[in-house]
Write a protein that holds these residues in place. Sequence first.
Motif, PDB file in Angstrom:
ATOM      1  N   VAL A  12      15.272 -19.342 -30.391  1.00  0.00           N
ATOM      2  CA  VAL A  12      16.179 -20.420 -30.006  1.00  0.00           C
ATOM      3  C   VAL A  12      16.864 -20.003 -28.715  1.00  0.00           C
ATOM      4  O   VAL A  12      17.547 -18.980 -28.678  1.00  0.00           O
ATOM      5  CB  VAL A  12      17.215 -20.702 -31.114  1.00  0.00           C
ATOM      6  CG1 VAL A  12      18.150 -21.823 -30.689  1.00  0.00           C
ATOM      7  CG2 VAL A  12      16.533 -21.027 -32.424  1.00  0.00           C
ATOM      8  N   GLU A  13      16.662 -20.787 -27.674  1.00  0.00           N
ATOM      9  CA  GLU A  13      17.248 -20.469 -26.369  1.00  0.00           C
ATOM     10  C   GLU A  13      18.759 -20.672 -26.397  1.00  0.00           C
ATOM     11  O   GLU A  13      19.296 -21.332 -27.282  1.00  0.00           O
ATOM     12  CB  GLU A  13      16.609 -21.339 -25.287  1.00  0.00           C
ATOM     13  CG  GLU A  13      15.139 -21.079 -25.090  1.00  0.00           C
ATOM     14  CD  GLU A  13      14.836 -19.642 -24.702  1.00  0.00           C
ATOM     15  OE1 GLU A  13      15.631 -19.044 -23.951  1.00  0.00           O
ATOM     16  OE2 GLU A  13      13.817 -19.116 -25.155  1.00  0.00           O
ATOM     17  N   ALA A  14      19.422 -20.132 -25.393  1.00  0.00           N
ATOM     18  CA  ALA A  14      20.882 -20.181 -25.330  1.00  0.00           C
ATOM     19  C   ALA A  14      21.419 -21.609 -25.327  1.00  0.00           C
ATOM     20  O   ALA A  14      22.458 -21.882 -25.930  1.00  0.00           O
ATOM     21  CB  ALA A  14      21.366 -19.429 -24.100  1.00  0.00           C
ATOM     22  N   LYS A  15      20.708 -22.518 -24.679  1.00  0.00           N
ATOM     23  CA  LYS A  15      21.203 -23.899 -24.598  1.00  0.00           C
ATOM     24  C   LYS A  15      21.151 -24.610 -25.948  1.00  0.00           C
ATOM     25  O   LYS A  15      21.896 -25.564 -26.179  1.00  0.00           O
ATOM     26  CB  LYS A  15      20.437 -24.688 -23.547  1.00  0.00           C
ATOM     27  CG  LYS A  15      18.964 -24.838 -23.818  1.00  0.00           C
ATOM     28  CD  LYS A  15      18.287 -25.595 -22.684  1.00  0.00           C
ATOM     29  CE  LYS A  15      16.808 -25.597 -22.776  1.00  0.00           C
ATOM     30  NZ  LYS A  15      16.226 -26.250 -23.891  1.00  0.00           N
ATOM     31  N   ASP A  16      20.302 -24.171 -26.864  1.00  0.00           N
ATOM     32  CA  ASP A  16      20.183 -24.779 -28.188  1.00  0.00           C
ATOM     33  C   ASP A  16      20.905 -23.994 -29.275  1.00  0.00           C
ATOM     34  O   ASP A  16      20.883 -24.395 -30.438  1.00  0.00           O
ATOM     35  CB  ASP A  16      18.705 -24.910 -28.563  1.00  0.00           C
ATOM     36  CG  ASP A  16      17.945 -25.775 -27.582  1.00  0.00           C
ATOM     37  OD1 ASP A  16      18.513 -26.780 -27.122  1.00  0.00           O
ATOM     38  OD2 ASP A  16      16.787 -25.437 -27.272  1.00  0.00           O
ATOM     39  N   LYS A  17      21.523 -22.905 -28.895  1.00  0.00           N
ATOM     40  CA  LYS A  17      22.177 -22.028 -29.877  1.00  0.00           C
ATOM     41  C   LYS A  17      23.309 -22.735 -30.612  1.00  0.00           C
ATOM     42  O   LYS A  17      23.488 -22.543 -31.811  1.00  0.00           O
ATOM     43  CB  LYS A  17      22.693 -20.783 -29.165  1.00  0.00           C
ATOM     44  CG  LYS A  17      23.303 -19.768 -30.067  1.00  0.00           C
ATOM     45  CD  LYS A  17      23.507 -18.452 -29.384  1.00  0.00           C
ATOM     46  CE  LYS A  17      24.576 -18.494 -28.347  1.00  0.00           C
ATOM     47  NZ  LYS A  17      24.951 -17.150 -27.891  1.00  0.00           N
ATOM     48  N   ARG A  18      24.040 -23.561 -29.910  1.00  0.00           N
ATOM     49  CA  ARG A  18      25.174 -24.251 -30.526  1.00  0.00           C
ATOM     50  C   ARG A  18      24.713 -25.154 -31.680  1.00  0.00           C
ATOM     51  O   ARG A  18      25.384 -25.264 -32.711  1.00  0.00           O
ATOM     52  CB  ARG A  18      25.908 -25.065 -29.478  1.00  0.00           C
ATOM     53  CG  ARG A  18      27.022 -25.880 -30.054  1.00  0.00           C
ATOM     54  CD  ARG A  18      27.751 -26.604 -28.979  1.00  0.00           C
ATOM     55  NE  ARG A  18      29.103 -26.073 -29.004  1.00  0.00           N
ATOM     56  CZ  ARG A  18      30.022 -26.336 -28.132  1.00  0.00           C
ATOM     57  NH1 ARG A  18      29.739 -27.070 -27.105  1.00  0.00           N
ATOM     58  NH2 ARG A  18      31.217 -25.843 -28.255  1.00  0.00           N
ATOM     59  N   GLY A  59      28.364 -13.608 -29.210  1.00  0.00           N
ATOM     60  CA  GLY A  59      28.539 -14.726 -28.306  1.00  0.00           C
ATOM     61  C   GLY A  59      28.088 -14.472 -26.886  1.00  0.00           C
ATOM     62  O   GLY A  59      27.708 -15.387 -26.173  1.00  0.00           O
ATOM     63  N   TRP A  60      28.122 -13.234 -26.451  1.00  0.00           N
ATOM     64  CA  TRP A  60      27.748 -12.912 -25.079  1.00  0.00           C
ATOM     65  C   TRP A  60      26.247 -12.700 -24.905  1.00  0.00           C
ATOM     66  O   TRP A  60      25.781 -12.500 -23.800  1.00  0.00           O
ATOM     67  CB  TRP A  60      28.520 -11.684 -24.591  1.00  0.00           C
ATOM     68  CG  TRP A  60      28.307 -10.484 -25.441  1.00  0.00           C
ATOM     69  CD1 TRP A  60      27.377  -9.502 -25.262  1.00  0.00           C
ATOM     70  CD2 TRP A  60      29.037 -10.112 -26.603  1.00  0.00           C
ATOM     71  NE1 TRP A  60      27.464  -8.565 -26.246  1.00  0.00           N
ATOM     72  CE2 TRP A  60      28.494  -8.909 -27.089  1.00  0.00           C
ATOM     73  CE3 TRP A  60      30.096 -10.686 -27.306  1.00  0.00           C
ATOM     74  CZ2 TRP A  60      28.971  -8.272 -28.222  1.00  0.00           C
ATOM     75  CZ3 TRP A  60      30.563 -10.037 -28.432  1.00  0.00           C
ATOM     76  CH2 TRP A  60      30.011  -8.856 -28.875  1.00  0.00           C
ATOM     77  N   VAL A  61      25.490 -12.761 -25.985  1.00  0.00           N
ATOM     78  CA  VAL A  61      24.028 -12.652 -25.911  1.00  0.00           C
ATOM     79  C   VAL A  61      23.471 -14.057 -26.069  1.00  0.00           C
ATOM     80  O   VAL A  61      23.741 -14.731 -27.060  1.00  0.00           O
ATOM     81  CB  VAL A  61      23.482 -11.720 -27.008  1.00  0.00           C
ATOM     82  CG1 VAL A  61      21.977 -11.674 -26.965  1.00  0.00           C
ATOM     83  CG2 VAL A  61      24.065 -10.325 -26.855  1.00  0.00           C
ATOM     84  N   SER A  90      21.251 -12.595 -32.907  1.00  0.00           N
ATOM     85  CA  SER A  90      21.205 -12.517 -31.446  1.00  0.00           C
ATOM     86  C   SER A  90      20.419 -11.297 -31.013  1.00  0.00           C
ATOM     87  O   SER A  90      20.514 -10.241 -31.643  1.00  0.00           O
ATOM     88  CB  SER A  90      22.617 -12.392 -30.872  1.00  0.00           C
ATOM     89  OG  SER A  90      23.415 -13.467 -31.248  1.00  0.00           O
ATOM     90  N   THR A  91      19.671 -11.453 -29.935  1.00  0.00           N
ATOM     91  CA  THR A  91      18.966 -10.325 -29.339  1.00  0.00           C
ATOM     92  C   THR A  91      18.722 -10.622 -27.868  1.00  0.00           C
ATOM     93  O   THR A  91      18.516 -11.777 -27.495  1.00  0.00           O
ATOM     94  CB  THR A  91      17.640 -10.020 -30.065  1.00  0.00           C
ATOM     95  OG1 THR A  91      16.988  -8.947 -29.398  1.00  0.00           O
ATOM     96  CG2 THR A  91      16.739 -11.220 -30.123  1.00  0.00           C
ATOM     97  N   ARG A  92      18.755  -9.594 -27.068  1.00  0.00           N
ATOM     98  CA  ARG A  92      18.511  -9.765 -25.635  1.00  0.00           C
ATOM     99  C   ARG A  92      17.024  -9.915 -25.313  1.00  0.00           C
ATOM    100  O   ARG A  92      16.660 -10.357 -24.241  1.00  0.00           O
ATOM    101  CB  ARG A  92      19.085  -8.574 -24.871  1.00  0.00           C
ATOM    102  CG  ARG A  92      20.582  -8.605 -24.797  1.00  0.00           C
ATOM    103  CD  ARG A  92      21.120  -7.518 -23.891  1.00  0.00           C
ATOM    104  NE  ARG A  92      22.541  -7.663 -23.689  1.00  0.00           N
ATOM    105  CZ  ARG A  92      23.468  -7.195 -24.506  1.00  0.00           C
ATOM    106  NH1 ARG A  92      23.108  -6.544 -25.590  1.00  0.00           N
ATOM    107  NH2 ARG A  92      24.748  -7.377 -24.246  1.00  0.00           N
ATOM    108  N   HIS A  93      16.170  -9.526 -26.249  1.00  0.00           N
ATOM    109  CA  HIS A  93      14.716  -9.594 -26.048  1.00  0.00           C
ATOM    110  C   HIS A  93      14.073 -10.381 -27.187  1.00  0.00           C
ATOM    111  O   HIS A  93      13.318  -9.816 -27.993  1.00  0.00           O
ATOM    112  CB  HIS A  93      14.131  -8.183 -25.970  1.00  0.00           C
ATOM    113  CG  HIS A  93      14.821  -7.314 -24.969  1.00  0.00           C
ATOM    114  ND1 HIS A  93      14.666  -7.481 -23.608  1.00  0.00           N
ATOM    115  CD2 HIS A  93      15.702  -6.298 -25.120  1.00  0.00           C
ATOM    116  CE1 HIS A  93      15.403  -6.593 -22.970  1.00  0.00           C
ATOM    117  NE2 HIS A  93      16.048  -5.874 -23.865  1.00  0.00           N
ATOM    118  N   PRO A  94      14.331 -11.682 -27.271  1.00  0.00           N
ATOM    119  CA  PRO A  94      13.831 -12.449 -28.419  1.00  0.00           C
ATOM    120  C   PRO A  94      12.310 -12.565 -28.466  1.00  0.00           C
ATOM    121  O   PRO A  94      11.734 -12.550 -29.551  1.00  0.00           O
ATOM    122  CB  PRO A  94      14.482 -13.821 -28.236  1.00  0.00           C
ATOM    123  CG  PRO A  94      14.716 -13.923 -26.776  1.00  0.00           C
ATOM    124  CD  PRO A  94      15.043 -12.528 -26.325  1.00  0.00           C
TER     125      PRO A  94
END
Length: 119
Positions: free
Chosen positions: A56-62, A79-81, A102-106
């Motif tokens: 799930v990309e950052a824009k769809d996380k919410r 929240g910062w990832v 959350s992960t920086r390398h999904p």
Amino acid sequence: MGHPGVRSWLPYAVVVPLAVLMLWRAGRTPVAVRDGKLLVADANLPLEHVGEVQVVEAKDKRRVLGPHLDPAAFVVHRGWVGPVVRVRVTDPADPTPYWLFSTRHPERVAAALRSTSRT
């Protein structure tokens, strides 16, 4: 206005690096796929119970963390990832429907999970 010499700067030299170290350690949550398990923080999920893996990309996380979040899900959110990974749990005895973390390398985590779940 304070004491001259070492007593004036020593607390800053000790407390500021200590605070930075504590924040850095608090912000690190290990995510790994090894020894036949998905490891997130202190929890583990055997790979035989890994179902569908979705990035799930950052824009769809919410959306996935908001109204579409199952209250029984296992969530490790920083929240910062930006991106999160959602892993469906296929164990019928487990009340957790999925893991969301959350992960920086999904893409790397998803690829590792997909390759190990097929073998």
